[in-house]
Design a protein around this motif. Structure first.
Motif, short mmCIF file in Angstrom:
data_model
loop_
_atom_site.label_atom_id
_atom_site.label_comp_id
_atom_site.label_asym_id
_atom_site.label_seq_id
_atom_site.Cartn_x
_atom_site.Cartn_y
_atom_site.Cartn_z
N GLY A 1 -84.80 -50.30 -33.89
CA GLY A 1 -85.79 -50.75 -34.88
C GLY A 1 -86.30 -49.56 -35.66
N GLY A 2 -86.17 -49.62 -36.98
CA GLY A 2 -86.55 -48.49 -37.83
C GLY A 2 -87.98 -48.53 -38.29
N LEU A 3 -88.26 -47.58 -39.15
CA LEU A 3 -89.60 -47.42 -39.71
C LEU A 3 -89.87 -48.52 -40.74
CD1 LEU A 3 -91.79 -45.14 -39.53
CD2 LEU A 3 -90.68 -44.12 -41.53
N GLY B 1 -82.81 -49.23 -44.93
CA GLY B 1 -81.74 -48.27 -45.15
C GLY B 1 -81.81 -47.76 -46.58
N THR B 2 -81.28 -46.59 -46.80
CA THR B 2 -81.23 -46.07 -48.18
C THR B 2 -79.83 -45.56 -48.46
OG1 THR B 2 -81.94 -43.90 -47.40
CG2 THR B 2 -83.66 -45.35 -48.26
N PHE B 3 -79.52 -45.51 -49.74
CA PHE B 3 -78.20 -45.01 -50.14
C PHE B 3 -78.38 -44.24 -51.43
CE2 PHE B 3 -74.00 -45.67 -52.22
CZ PHE B 3 -73.21 -45.08 -51.23
N ASP B 4 -77.97 -42.97 -51.42
CA ASP B 4 -78.20 -42.13 -52.61
C ASP B 4 -76.96 -42.05 -53.49
OD1 ASP B 4 -76.49 -40.56 -51.20
OD2 ASP B 4 -77.90 -38.95 -50.78
N GLY B 5 -76.02 -42.93 -53.24
CA GLY B 5 -74.79 -42.90 -54.03
C GLY B 5 -73.66 -42.26 -53.25
N VAL B 6 -74.02 -41.49 -52.24
CA VAL B 6 -73.00 -40.81 -51.42
C VAL B 6 -73.19 -41.16 -49.95
CG1 VAL B 6 -72.05 -38.57 -50.75
CG2 VAL B 6 -72.99 -38.88 -53.05
N GLU B 7 -74.44 -41.08 -49.51
CA GLU B 7 -74.70 -41.17 -48.09
C GLU B 7 -75.71 -42.27 -47.77
OE1 GLU B 7 -75.01 -37.72 -44.81
OE2 GLU B 7 -76.69 -37.73 -46.21
N LYS C 1 -78.49 -43.76 -45.17
CA LYS C 1 -79.35 -43.28 -44.09
C LYS C 1 -80.24 -44.41 -43.59
CE LYS C 1 -79.56 -38.35 -44.76
NZ LYS C 1 -80.39 -37.19 -45.00
N PHE C 2 -80.47 -44.38 -42.28
CA PHE C 2 -81.35 -45.37 -41.65
C PHE C 2 -82.70 -44.70 -41.42
CE2 PHE C 2 -83.14 -47.47 -37.89
CZ PHE C 2 -83.06 -48.80 -38.26
N ASN C 3 -83.78 -45.36 -41.88
CA ASN C 3 -85.11 -44.74 -41.86
C ASN C 3 -85.74 -44.79 -40.47
OD1 ASN C 3 -86.04 -46.00 -45.16
ND2 ASN C 3 -84.51 -44.53 -44.50
N LEU C 4 -86.08 -43.61 -39.97
CA LEU C 4 -86.68 -43.48 -38.62
C LEU C 4 -87.95 -42.65 -38.68
CD1 LEU C 4 -83.54 -42.38 -36.57
CD2 LEU C 4 -84.71 -44.56 -36.33
N HIS C 5 -88.68 -42.63 -37.58
CA HIS C 5 -89.73 -41.64 -37.44
C HIS C 5 -89.04 -40.29 -37.35
CE1 HIS C 5 -93.50 -43.84 -36.92
NE2 HIS C 5 -92.74 -44.81 -36.43
N VAL D 1 -70.89 -53.07 -34.75
CA VAL D 1 -72.10 -52.50 -35.34
C VAL D 1 -72.62 -53.50 -36.36
CG1 VAL D 1 -73.10 -50.59 -36.65
CG2 VAL D 1 -71.21 -50.16 -35.06
N VAL D 2 -73.87 -53.91 -36.17
CA VAL D 2 -74.49 -54.87 -37.09
C VAL D 2 -75.60 -54.14 -37.81
CG1 VAL D 2 -75.52 -57.15 -37.30
CG2 VAL D 2 -74.07 -56.63 -35.34
N ASN D 3 -75.37 -53.84 -39.07
CA ASN D 3 -76.38 -53.12 -39.84
C ASN D 3 -77.06 -54.11 -40.78
OD1 ASN D 3 -77.96 -51.42 -41.28
ND2 ASN D 3 -76.35 -49.98 -41.85
N THR D 4 -78.29 -54.49 -40.45
CA THR D 4 -78.96 -55.57 -41.20
C THR D 4 -79.90 -55.03 -42.28
OG1 THR D 4 -80.91 -55.66 -39.77
CG2 THR D 4 -78.98 -56.93 -39.06
N THR D 5 -79.84 -53.74 -42.55
CA THR D 5 -80.85 -53.16 -43.45
C THR D 5 -80.50 -53.32 -44.92
OG1 THR D 5 -79.82 -50.99 -43.71
CG2 THR D 5 -81.15 -51.33 -41.72
N SER D 6 -81.47 -53.00 -45.75
CA SER D 6 -81.21 -52.87 -47.18
C SER D 6 -80.17 -51.75 -47.37
CB SER D 6 -82.50 -52.50 -47.90
OG SER D 6 -83.16 -51.44 -47.22
N ALA D 7 -79.37 -51.88 -48.40
CA ALA D 7 -78.34 -50.87 -48.74
C ALA D 7 -77.31 -50.66 -47.64
CB ALA D 7 -79.00 -49.53 -49.09
N SER D 8 -77.28 -51.55 -46.64
CA SER D 8 -76.40 -51.33 -45.48
C SER D 8 -74.92 -51.31 -45.86
CB SER D 8 -76.66 -52.39 -44.41
OG SER D 8 -76.66 -53.68 -44.97
#
Lengths: 306, 744
Positions: free
Chosen positions: A24-26, A93-99, A101-105, A128-135
């Motif tokens: 569970g992320g931030l 989740g975020t995506f900068d066009g290349v990478e 990332k999953f947001n954590l503390h 692997v189930v990635n349910t985040t934005s930008a996943s």
């Protein structure tokens, strides 16, 4: 074919362990914090109830990059080839066009880092189930031959909050998600359930869909929105269990029942073969043969259930 | 003559091929008299002379006249470029701007037309031709300002025949036949051969089902003046007399085959009445002749999409649905059409010889095109006599549309129109339709919203003698909505006070061409003023208190919502309760109950929450999620019948794309031993492309077993087990059925 493959998977489940890593992320805002926390709690509850489950739940302040790395390292030590691994990411989740990332503390982890953590894990069936934005931005890094990867979005550019996790959890608790009723909820079944509900959510609410779930299970595929197994798509996902339901693990306790199970497997294979020949058969003949097999199977099951 | 015609055409062709160089030269004042002569000849049916006249104009030096010549001979592009040049040559001449604007209007570009004519009016505010041109443009959208401008134009230039002709048309559109007749006679005083004025007089008589000799007079002057029948058709459409309108449009195109707007309207009205093939032929005729109006193009595009529709026929009706949702909706639509037909035939003692046809569009703009030929229609349903077109529930956001209410509303029109021989005043048929919504179910109607309550408080309703204006030419945007509400309340009051027989007597009175005032005076024995007083008192008795407490209601709801945000459930319940105190559910804004229920749920008071949500449903609350919570609370309370009733409401609100709704409803009905009601629910589940097809077929099988239909049960089981051969409950049922059939 579908049935026989599933049985091959399902029966050894009695001995196999399923390692669940629930992350569970931030949240960032109170709404999201509450939602992610509730989702992880429900996921923990569902996975802990599964037979032969070993659940690692990391969320809130406990979910740090260091802790996660340690957790995967521990699983790498414990997991055997016949075991299963199910990693679920709930958060932003975020995506900068290349990478991706999953947001954590603390420091975030990237899709590439997660892929590296998974490398030493011996369990052959990985999900692997990635349910985040930008996943969708994580798919390319995570995909690997034999590993099923499910993402809530088709790309890293779908950046809005997702409803997919809501329906993924619903798939895990709703028996109807087990479409073939064999008491094993596979990655493909759960994906189809959640994808269908996500799509209907946007259609019914007359909203422009801002997420398009994808599934892949090869190292090269960009993923499928609605995979077609008759074209060989998502064949690994079809054999990758997410949850074992019911009493399947208790099925083969006596020699008589083992014999019945063998008979059942034979008939199931005959049914699968018949289905493959359906297009080339006269409709009446197909129906007659299928009816006979189904009755045989039902009678065997009746004996098994006694 | 033939030779000279060829000569004219050839000359025209040569002129078209070798246009003069477009240089700007000041060439003196624009001669306003030359072109009108050509147009008059054309209107009088002297086509040869008119063509000659236009070709002669094309040989003029003045580009403004060249433009008129090109326009008259159908060379629209050339006319445009000549007008562009004319604007430079006659800079600041409003007449050129007006004529250019009128060309744009004739060639389907309303925006440019408005721009040019407005520019002309700025140069010469009182220009009668400008006012007339703008009035014509506005009249297309039924803008009340059209009549004001036409009147101003007629007063500014008493000899302006077209202004009087337009005033006559507008008065008739406004259901003012006496005034229309007066204006038409004024036009005839200007020109005794005014064909449009004669057409208006003739139409007035035809609308009153009376014989007329006006059209014979028109033919005697111009044997090919199809426009007269075109305008008559237009008024019959406005009076919802579509079949007669079609006959008039047919006559128009027979007399004047190149009257493309008549082909367009004939096509649209054939489409309205369900004659798709004939409609396409007419629309394509117009299109192929270069008449690419939005209406023609949109309608043809829509007809291309008809391949995606499927038709369900049954005794007394037919429903056409989009294939993607047909299997879900068909049983529910069929049931409601059957019920409505039986109810209306008994109530209004009217039998329709033809089936009721209902077309259901999942895309609202398709429905709009189907109705008006244009997108952008606010309505959700339209009745074209026995043919009804309407939005599908999937065309709207869940919770904002009640399709069954719309269906009953529109089908009511079908009966009232026929029973009154299409002579009903608008308020009466709309009022009966609104009344019928709540007769089908008290929850189906739309209770008054805040703006309606404000209108009641501020006494903004129209007198009955003038209520039709609220529908046809509303003076403010809200007036249409208010008029629907007022008309519905009026019929409620008549039925409550005098009984259904009074409505049927009024129907007969209207069929005998009685006016609203005559029908009220004769059938209810009231003067219009007495009638208004009583209806207002009735509305005030129902909603007056709510109207007076509107501010308290809104403030309390807002305070309740604020408290809910802070999770102060006690305060939220107290504030919410203030909003509903002392008012019946029909007068309360539904979301007030919703707010109170949420407050109770927050503090764990499920019983109280359930009570509030029951009232929410009674107050026509339609939020699907809220109604699902009610169903859950009813189930938890052990009342499956009430749970089913809560969900059943959603079938009429948002049945598409929600397989869980159908499954749950089917399960409730099976447990309640009502398999006949479970069947459509499970069929709809299956049609919703369920995530669990094996389970859906199994549900269906169980229902067929309960209905003693073993063959269909076996078939459903077969389908279920084909998907999931190891599905234990289905296997068990299969064996039971086998054992049963082997015993038989």
């Amino acid at each position: 074919m579908l049935r026989s493959l599933l049985l091959v998977v399902a029966l050894p489940l009695c001995a196999a362990t399923t390692f669940y890593v629930n992350i569970g992320g931030l949240g960032g805002q109170e709404d999201y914090e509450t939602r992610f926390k509730a989702n992880i709690e429900e996921l923990d509850k569902l996975t802990k109830a599964a037979p032969q489950a070993k659940v690692f739940s990391l969320s809130g302040t406990a979910a740090t990059k260091v802790k996660l790395k340690e957790t995967f390292a521990q699983i790498a030590k414990e997991a055997k080839a016949e075991d299963n691994l199910v990693v679920t990411l709930i958060g932003h989740g975020t995506f900068d066009g290349v990478e991706y990332k999953f947001n954590l503390h603390g420091p975030d982890f990237s899709a590439k880092e997660l892929a590296l953590w998974l490398v030493p894990i011996g369990a052959k069936k990985q999900l692997v189930v990635n349910t985040t934005s930008a996943s969708g931005g994580s798919l390319a890094e995570l995909r690997q031959e034999g590993r099923t990867v499910i993402t809530a979005t088709k790309s890293g550019t779908e950046k809005l909050s997702t409803v997919f996790p809501r329906y993924w959890l619903e798939a895990l608790r709703d028996p109807s998600a087990d479409a073939d009723k064999n008491e094993v909820l596979t990655a493909l079944e759960a994906y189809r359930y959640a994808e269908s509900k996500t799509t209907k959510y946007y259609e019914t609410n007359k909203r422009l869909a801002t997420e398009h779930p994808m599934i892949t299970d090869t190292s090269s595929s960009n993923g499928f929105r609605t995979p077609d197994v008759t074209k060989g798509e998502a064949m690994v996902a079809m054999r990758t269990p997410v949850l074992v339901l019911g009493t399947l693990q208790n099925a083969a306790k006596t020699p008589e029942k083992q014999a019945l199970l063998k008979q059942r497997e034979t008939v199931e294979q005959q049914i699968d073969n018949l289905k493959l020949r359906k297009a080339a058969m006269a409709a009446d003949q197909y129906r007659t043969e299928l009816r006979n097999f189904l009755l045989q199977l039902a009678r065997i099951q009746q004996e098994l259930d006694k | 003559m033939r030779v000279s015609l060829i000569g004219i055409v050839t000359l025209g062709a040569l002129l078209a091929q070798a246009p003069a160089p477009k240089t700007v030269k000041k060439i003196g004042k624009y001669d306003h008299t030359k072109a009108p002569r050509c147009w008059s000849l054309q209107r009088a049916g002297s086509l040869m002379e008119a063509t000659g006249c236009f070709v002669a104009l094309m040989g003029e030096k003045d580009p403004a006249l060249k433009a008129e010549g090109a326009w008259g001979t159908g060379k629209y592009e050339e006319a445009m470029s000549e007008f562009e040049l004319a604007l430079k040559v006659h800079e600041g001449d409003p007449a050129v701007l007006i004529r250019f604007g009128e060309l744009f209007a004739a060639r389907f570009n309303r925006g440019e037309a408005v721009k040019l004519i407005t520019q002309a009016m700025k140069l010469d505010e009182g220009n009668p031709q400008g006012m007339l041109a703008m009035a014509k443009l506005l009249s297309k959208g039924f803008d009340p300002k059209a009549a004001e401008l036409a009147k101003a134009a007629a007063e500014a230039d008493p000899g302006l025949l077209e202004a009087r002709e337009l005033l006559a048309q507008l008065a008739l559109e406004n259901t003012e036949p006496v005034k229309a007749g007066e204006e038409a006679r004024k036009a005839l005083a200007i020109n005794p051969k005014s064909l449009n004025a004669m057409a208006t007089l003739g139409t007035i008589e035809l609308l009153q089902n009376q014989p007329t000799d006006q059209f014979d007079k028109i033919l005697a002057i111009n044997p090919s003046y199809g426009e007269a029948w075109y305008w008559a058709g237009h008024h019959f459409v406005l009076n919802r007399r579509y079949e007669e309108a079609i006959a008039l449009y047919k006559k128009a195109v027979a007399l004047s085959p190149s009257l493309w707007e008549a082909h367009e309207q004939l096509g649209i009205n054939l489409m309205r009445t369900g004659k798709a093939d004939d409609a396409r032929r007419e629309l394509e005729t117009a299109y192929n002749a270069g008449y690419h109006s939005n209406e023609v193009v949109n309608s043809l595009r829509l007809m291309d999409s008809y391949k995606d529709f499927v038709s369900y026929k049954f005794e007394g009706g037919e429903v056409r649905l989009n294939k993607k949702e047909a299997a879900i909706l068909a049983p529910y639509f069929e049931e409601e059409v059957r019920k409505a037909r039986a109810s209306y035939e008994a109530k209004y003692k009217t039998h329709l010889e033809v089936p009721l046809e209902v077309e259901v569009y999942p895309n609202h703009e398709d429905f709009a095109v189907r109705t008006m030929g244009m997108p952008g229609l606010g309505a959700t349903g339209v009745s074209f006599g026995p043919v009804v077109a309407m939005d599908s529930p999937s065309a709207r956001k869940p919770g904002e549309y009640h399709w069954a209410s719309t269906l009953w509303h529109e089908l009511s029109h079908s009966y009232i129109l026929v029973a009154t021989k299409f002579l009903t005043p608008r308020w009466f048929t709309e009022g009966v339709s609104v009344h019928e919504e709540t007769m089908a179910s008290p929850e189906w109607g739309d209770p008054p919203d805040p703006s309606t309550l404000m209108a009641l408080r501020d006494k903004k309703f129209l007198p009955i003698s003038n209520l039709d204006q609220g529908f046809i030419r509303p003076k403010e945007p809200m007036q249409i909505q208010l008029s629907y509400f007022q008309a519905g309340q009026t019929i409620d009051w008549i039925v409550q006070t005098y009984g259904q027989d009074a409505i049927n007597r009024m129907v007969k009175a209207f069929a005998k061409r009685k006016t609203t005032v005559e029908a009220i005076t004769e059938e209810l024995k009231l003067t219009p003023e007495e009638f208004d007083t009583k209806v207002n008192a009735f509305m005030n008795e129902r909603y007056g208190k709510a109207a007076e407490s509107l501010k308290i209601m809104r403030d309390s709801i807002a305070a309740s919502a604020k408290a809910l945000e802070k999770k102060d459930f006690e305060a939220a319940a107290v504030e919410g309760t203030k909003a509903i105190a002392g008012l019946p559910p029909g007068a309360v804004l539904a979301y007030a109950y919703e707010a109170v229920a949420k407050a109770y749920l927050g503090s764990g008071k499920k019983n109280e929450a359930r009570e509030q949500l029951r009232l929410y449903a009674k107050a026509s609350g339609r939020n699907p999620e809220t109604l699902k919570i009610l169903a859950k609370l009813e189930e938890e309370n052990g009342d499956k019948a009430m749970a089913a009733a809560a969900l059943q409401r959603l079938i009429y609100i948002s049945p598409v794309g929600d397989e869980d709704l159908h499954r749950k409803l089917g399960e409730y009905y099976l447990e309640l031993k009502q398999p006949q009601r479970a069947l459509p629910a499970f069929q709809a589940q299956l049609a919703s492309k369920p995530v669990d097809p094996a389970g859906a077929y199994y549900n269906l099988a169980k229902t067929f077993v309960a209905l003693s239909r073993p063959k269909e049960a076996q078939e459903a089981l077969f389908q279920s087990l084909e998907v999931a051969p190891g599905f234990k409950p289905a296997q068990k049922l299969l064996l039971e059925l086998e054992n049963h059939s082997s015993k038989d």
